[in-house]
Design a protein around this motif. Structure first.
Motif, short mmCIF file in Angstrom:
data_model
loop_
_atom_site.label_atom_id
_atom_site.label_comp_id
_atom_site.label_asym_id
_atom_site.label_seq_id
_atom_site.Cartn_x
_atom_site.Cartn_y
_atom_site.Cartn_z
N THR B 87 0.82 -1.20 0.00
CA THR B 87 0.00 0.00 0.00
C THR B 87 0.86 1.26 0.00
OG1 THR B 87 -1.54 -1.27 1.32
CG2 THR B 87 -1.98 1.06 1.12
N MET B 88 1.98 1.20 0.77
CA MET B 88 2.85 2.37 0.86
C MET B 88 3.65 2.59 -0.42
SD MET B 88 2.46 3.97 3.67
CE MET B 88 3.93 4.91 4.08
N LEU B 89 4.06 1.50 -1.05
CA LEU B 89 4.87 1.60 -2.26
C LEU B 89 4.10 0.97 -3.42
CD1 LEU B 89 8.17 0.32 -0.65
CD2 LEU B 89 7.60 2.70 -1.08
N PRO B 90 3.21 1.74 -4.05
CA PRO B 90 2.35 1.17 -5.10
C PRO B 90 3.15 0.54 -6.23
CG PRO B 90 1.64 3.38 -4.51
CD PRO B 90 2.96 3.16 -3.84
N ALA B 91 4.42 0.98 -6.41
CA ALA B 91 5.23 0.44 -7.50
C ALA B 91 5.49 -1.06 -7.31
CB ALA B 91 6.55 1.19 -7.60
N THR B 92 5.60 -1.50 -6.02
CA THR B 92 5.90 -2.91 -5.78
C THR B 92 4.69 -3.80 -6.04
OG1 THR B 92 5.27 -2.68 -3.47
CG2 THR B 92 7.59 -2.35 -3.99
N ARG B 93 3.54 -3.17 -6.11
CA ARG B 93 2.31 -3.94 -6.19
C ARG B 93 2.23 -4.79 -7.46
NH1 ARG B 93 -2.46 -1.88 -3.51
NH2 ARG B 93 -4.19 -3.25 -3.99
N ARG B 94 2.63 -4.21 -8.58
CA ARG B 94 2.48 -4.91 -9.85
C ARG B 94 3.37 -6.14 -9.92
NH1 ARG B 94 1.59 -0.79 -14.66
NH2 ARG B 94 0.04 -2.38 -15.11
N VAL B 95 4.46 -6.14 -9.15
CA VAL B 95 5.35 -7.30 -9.14
C VAL B 95 4.90 -8.30 -8.07
CG1 VAL B 95 7.73 -8.06 -8.98
CG2 VAL B 95 7.21 -5.76 -9.83
N LEU B 96 4.66 -7.77 -6.86
CA LEU B 96 4.45 -8.66 -5.71
C LEU B 96 3.07 -9.33 -5.73
CD1 LEU B 96 6.18 -6.79 -2.77
CD2 LEU B 96 6.89 -8.86 -3.94
N LEU B 97 2.06 -8.58 -6.18
CA LEU B 97 0.71 -9.14 -6.11
C LEU B 97 0.55 -10.37 -7.02
CD1 LEU B 97 -1.86 -8.80 -4.58
CD2 LEU B 97 -2.71 -7.30 -6.36
#
Lengths: 258, 252
Positions: B87-97
């Motif tokens: 949530t804090m680093l939206p950039a990581t979302r596309r990889v981690l999710l």
């Protein structure tokens, strides 16, 4: 119908994006292992795993289809019984109060312990494994069917009744369709659970199936074969989940936030 | 003091009636048909066996519970942390999710042999397995909760100069807690089951190990007593978390 075309296009786009993500993940996996010089014991190269599947595909293919049939059979039984239970409990409060708590308790019983008994009762058949898968799946479907039917607006029920709708019409025209979004949430959960049940059920002395391949690889400490079995389980799990999610999108088309 | 409160509710008494009905039916069918123990031992013989072996079953249950609780805490903390990072680093979302979703599509028991190879047959491998199973569930629930805030509320806070951390702490976390707690509640029973499943594949003690040994020795009264104890332990664990949730997540 432009609507169908748009839906097809968005589905194709999703599939394409998924394929790209898989390719990137595969490249990452391969790259990390090669560059990081990671021992195969901890993480073998993806290409080695895939090659080992291609080298002797027979066991993996038969295992895949065996586990798939157990999973599908258990899933189907779980869905039918779960929805039927939900409808039954909706109509009889006494039954709900007598039996529902038993269902809750039944879910605390470790299924694999139960597995030993089920295999003893039904032998090493597909049915025994399907029953374990069924045992894990019927409960969430029951709960969500019941919740979904409970959430129907009472005024709509009254309106249909005032037009002389019978119980069956009420059920099939209003209550079940209204509960469908909730039921599909349970179905997505159930497809993971039924696969889990089928795999764990195979640990009681079966000879084919993905669960058997997992166990054999563990006892022989063959890490590559172990990963191959994990990959095949993942393939089965993902495709099953994807199909259910696709069906959800087609059937429950009126729910926007999917 | 309200006396009504002491009287069991209609739901509780009905539940107890249902339970008693099953126990009587079970006992009767085991006795009338004279079923051998490997098909279905009578309830009374199972209860007698539990009383008989209370020390060893108690020790096994304590070991499994410790593994389940340890993994439950580790997995819950990990799942929440990951959700906050996303949530804090939206950039990581596309990889981690997508990675998390892909890992989650493999049934968690399929990882059990691998974890046993890596971490040995001691309690560590069970704690890791439970943490994996609980972690995914809590992560998905926490993420859904953190996302569930009203965009207008976010905009309002931002217009008053709140930074991302303030929005997270003041707005998103309180909104996410009920859903996260629900995820933890459904994970309690599963954490016991995963601990037991992993113990069956290889362990030095615990309920799963007891069950496996009993299966090998074809001692089905012992299998059933371990099942009863496991079920009771799961119910207590579930009840405790349920109680804590009702008490502290009062704004649900």
């Amino acid at each position: 119908m432009s609507n169908a075309a748009a839906m097809f296009r968005s589905a194709a786009l999703t599939a394409l994006r998924g394929a790209a993500a898989i390719l990137i993940a595969a490249a990452l996996w391969e790259g990390v292992v090669v560059l990081g010089n990671i021992k195969p014991y901890y993480l073998p190269r993806l290409s080695d795993i895939v090659m080992s599947i291609i080298a002797v595909p027979d066991a993996y293919i038969t295992g895949f289809f065996r586990t798939m049939s157990e999973t599908l059979l258990g899933f189907a039984m779980g869905v039918v019984v779960g929805v039927a239970n939900g409808v039954l409990f909706k109509h009889s409060r006494t039954l709900r109060e007598l039996i529902f708590p038993l269902f809750v308790i039944s879910q605390t019983i470790p299924v694999i312990a139960f597995g030993a008994v089920v295999v003893l009762w039904f032998g090493n058949t597909i049915l025994a494994k399907a029953l374990i898968a069924f045992y894990l799946t019927f409960f969430p479907v029951t709960v969500n069917t019941l919740n979904g039917m409970d959430a129907v607006d009472q005024r709509q029920v009254d309106l249909l009744r005032s037009f002389g709708a019978t119980r069956w019409q009420l059920l099939f025209r209003l209550q079940l369709p209204a509960a469908l979004p909730q039921i599909f949430v349970a179905l997505r959960l159930a497809c993971t659970l039924s696969l889990l049940g089928a795999i764990a059920g195979e640990w009681f002395g079966d000879t084919t199936g993905l669960g058997v391949l997992l166990l054999q690889a563990m006892y022989n400490e063959q890490v590559i074969a172990l990963w191959a079995a994990i990959l095949m389980s993942g393939l089965l799990g993902t495709s099953f989940y994807g199909l259910v999610a696709l069906a959800e999108r087609r059937v429950v088309f009126w729910r926007s936030e999917l | 003091m309200n006396l009504n409160r002491l009287r069991p509710s209609r739901a509780t008494s009905r539940a107890l009636m249902g339970l008693a009905g099953v126990a009587i039916l079970w006992e009767a069918s085991a006795r009338v048909f004279d079923l051998p123990a490997y098909v279905l031992p009578s309830v009374s013989s199972i209860l007698a066996a539990i009383v008989d072996q209370r020390t060893s079953l108690g020790n096994a249950a304590a070991m499994t519970l410790m593994e389940a609780i340890g993994g439950f805490c580790l997995g819950s903390a990990g799942g929440m942390l990951l959700a906050v990072i996303l949530t804090m680093l939206p950039a990581t979302r596309r990889v981690l999710l997508p990675t998390a979703t892909a890992l989650n599509s493999v049934p968690v028991v399929a990882y059990a042999p691998l974890i046993l190879l890596w971490f040995g047959i001691g309690p560590e491998s069970k704690v890791i397995m439970v943490a994996l199973a609980v972690g995914f569930t809590v992560f998905l629930h926490a993420l859904a909760g953190l996302d569930r805030v009203d965009q207008r509320a976010v905009d309002l806070m931002r217009s008053f100069g709140a930074d991302r951390a303030a929005i997270l702490w003041r707005l998103r976390v309180p909104a996410a807690i009920p859903l996260t707690a629900a995820g933890m509640r459904v994970s309690t029973v599963r954490s016991m089951i995963v601990a037991i499943v992993t113990e069956m594949l290889g362990a030095t003690g615990g309920l799963g190990w007891t069950i496996y040994q009993a299966v090998l020795q074809i001692d089905f009264v012992q299998v059933w007593s371990a099942i009863f104890v496991a079920s009771a332990a799961s119910l207590i664990f579930f009840g405790t978390i349920n109680f804590l949730e009702k008490r502290y997540v009062f704004w649900k």
